[in-house]
Write a protein that holds these residues in place. Structure first.
Motif, PDB file in Angstrom:
ATOM      1  N   GLU A  80       5.655  -0.668   7.540  1.00 36.74           N
ATOM      2  CA  GLU A  80       5.072  -1.558   6.499  1.00 36.74           C
ATOM      3  C   GLU A  80       3.568  -1.381   6.909  1.00 36.74           C
ATOM      4  O   GLU A  80       2.686  -1.249   5.799  1.00 36.74           O
ATOM      5  CB  GLU A  80       5.586  -3.084   6.649  1.00 36.74           C
ATOM      6  N   ILE A  81       3.219  -1.240   8.065  1.00 39.31           N
ATOM      7  CA  ILE A  81       1.572  -1.229   8.354  1.00 39.31           C
ATOM      8  C   ILE A  81       0.990   0.337   7.681  1.00 39.31           C
ATOM      9  O   ILE A  81       0.166   0.358   7.202  1.00 39.31           O
ATOM     10  CB  ILE A  81       1.391  -1.380   9.826  1.00 39.31           C
ATOM     11  N   LEU A  82       2.038   1.276   7.697  1.00 38.69           N
ATOM     12  CA  LEU A  82       1.591   2.462   7.672  1.00 38.69           C
ATOM     13  C   LEU A  82       1.455   2.518   6.080  1.00 38.69           C
ATOM     14  O   LEU A  82       0.885   3.319   5.487  1.00 38.69           O
ATOM     15  CB  LEU A  82       2.613   3.757   8.039  1.00 38.69           C
ATOM     16  N   LYS A  83       2.445   1.889   5.129  1.00 39.14           N
ATOM     17  CA  LYS A  83       2.567   1.869   3.746  1.00 39.14           C
ATOM     18  C   LYS A  83       1.265   1.320   3.249  1.00 39.14           C
ATOM     19  O   LYS A  83       0.752   1.641   2.447  1.00 39.14           O
ATOM     20  CB  LYS A  83       3.783   0.939   3.304  1.00 39.14           C
ATOM     21  N   LYS A  84       0.888   0.112   3.976  1.00 34.66           N
ATOM     22  CA  LYS A  84      -0.347  -0.639   3.594  1.00 34.66           C
ATOM     23  C   LYS A  84      -1.633   0.193   3.852  1.00 34.66           C
ATOM     24  O   LYS A  84      -2.599   0.503   3.100  1.00 34.66           O
ATOM     25  CB  LYS A  84      -0.323  -2.002   4.232  1.00 34.66           C
ATOM     26  N   ALA A  85      -1.589   0.868   4.807  1.00 36.16           N
ATOM     27  CA  ALA A  85      -2.862   1.843   5.407  1.00 36.16           C
ATOM     28  C   ALA A  85      -2.639   2.880   4.199  1.00 36.16           C
ATOM     29  O   ALA A  85      -3.697   3.459   3.625  1.00 36.16           O
ATOM     30  CB  ALA A  85      -2.664   2.541   6.398  1.00 36.16           C
ATOM     31  N   MET A  86      -1.742   3.437   3.939  1.00 35.73           N
ATOM     32  CA  MET A  86      -1.790   4.670   2.770  1.00 35.73           C
ATOM     33  C   MET A  86      -2.207   4.141   1.514  1.00 35.73           C
ATOM     34  O   MET A  86      -2.913   4.761   0.791  1.00 35.73           O
ATOM     35  CB  MET A  86      -0.255   5.188   2.590  1.00 35.73           C
ATOM     36  N   ALA A  87      -1.870   2.815   1.231  1.00 37.53           N
ATOM     37  CA  ALA A  87      -2.310   2.240  -0.204  1.00 37.53           C
ATOM     38  C   ALA A  87      -3.921   2.101  -0.323  1.00 37.53           C
ATOM     39  O   ALA A  87      -4.476   2.294  -1.210  1.00 37.53           O
ATOM     40  CB  ALA A  87      -1.768   0.860  -0.556  1.00 37.53           C
ATOM     41  N   ILE A  88      -4.248   1.606   1.029  1.00 38.37           N
ATOM     42  CA  ILE A  88      -5.805   1.345   1.162  1.00 38.37           C
ATOM     43  C   ILE A  88      -6.572   2.936   1.198  1.00 38.37           C
ATOM     44  O   ILE A  88      -7.529   3.148   0.315  1.00 38.37           O
ATOM     45  CB  ILE A  88      -6.173   0.737   2.559  1.00 38.37           C
ATOM     46  N   PHE A  89      -6.109   3.869   1.650  1.00 37.27           N
ATOM     47  CA  PHE A  89      -6.610   5.282   1.666  1.00 37.27           C
ATOM     48  C   PHE A  89      -6.690   5.918   0.477  1.00 37.27           C
ATOM     49  O   PHE A  89      -7.327   6.566  -0.053  1.00 37.27           O
ATOM     50  CB  PHE A  89      -6.250   6.132   2.876  1.00 37.27           C
ATOM     51  N   ALA A  90      -5.602   5.697  -0.429  1.00 40.76           N
ATOM     52  CA  ALA A  90      -5.245   6.270  -1.683  1.00 40.76           C
ATOM     53  C   ALA A  90      -6.332   5.613  -2.729  1.00 40.76           C
ATOM     54  O   ALA A  90      -6.668   6.458  -3.650  1.00 40.76           O
ATOM     55  CB  ALA A  90      -3.732   6.024  -2.226  1.00 40.76           C
ATOM     56  N   LYS A  91      -6.677   4.573  -2.382  1.00 36.85           N
ATOM     57  CA  LYS A  91      -7.626   3.725  -3.435  1.00 36.85           C
ATOM     58  C   LYS A  91      -8.972   4.570  -3.391  1.00 36.85           C
ATOM     59  O   LYS A  91      -9.734   4.706  -4.375  1.00 36.85           O
ATOM     60  CB  LYS A  91      -8.038   2.445  -3.162  1.00 36.85           C
ATOM     61  N   LYS A  92      -9.279   5.091  -2.265  1.00 35.74           N
ATOM     62  CA  LYS A  92     -10.525   5.672  -1.967  1.00 35.74           C
ATOM     63  C   LYS A  92     -10.719   7.153  -2.423  1.00 35.74           C
ATOM     64  O   LYS A  92     -10.030   7.811  -2.839  1.00 35.74           O
ATOM     65  CB  LYS A  92     -10.955   5.635  -0.160  1.00 35.74           C
TER      66      LYS A  92
END
Length: 92
Positions: A80-92
């Protein structure tokens, strides 16, 4: 109140030895008297350390299953932590 053994700590080898003796035919009452362990405790150890056969022929103990469940929860949390991190980095 008799010889109640409260708060004693037994190592894992001792517990497994008691379970092996029980599974080889010794009664819980005999083991309780001989080793000074309550009957309830012996039944708990038997449940914890007796193997459970799986469909593929391997065996697990209740203790093994509990460890796997704990690890599974940890891995799900990391996922779940990695999914949230991927979502944050995908926005950039």
């Amino acid at each position: 109140m008799g010889n109640k053994n409260t708060g004693k700590k037994y190592n894992q080898d001792f517990k497994k030895m008691i379970v092996d003796l029980y599974r080889s035919g010794s009664s819980v009452k005999e083991l309780s008297v001989e080793y000074g362990v309550s009957e309830v405790t012996i039944y708990k150890w038997n449940k914890k350390y007796s193997p459970i056969e799986t469909e593929d022929g391997s065996s697990l103990t209740a203790d093994d299953i509990a460890k796997m469940q704990k690890q599974m929860l940890r891995l799900q949390e990391e996922n779940e932590i990695l999914k949230k991190a991927m979502a944050i980095f995908a926005k950039k």
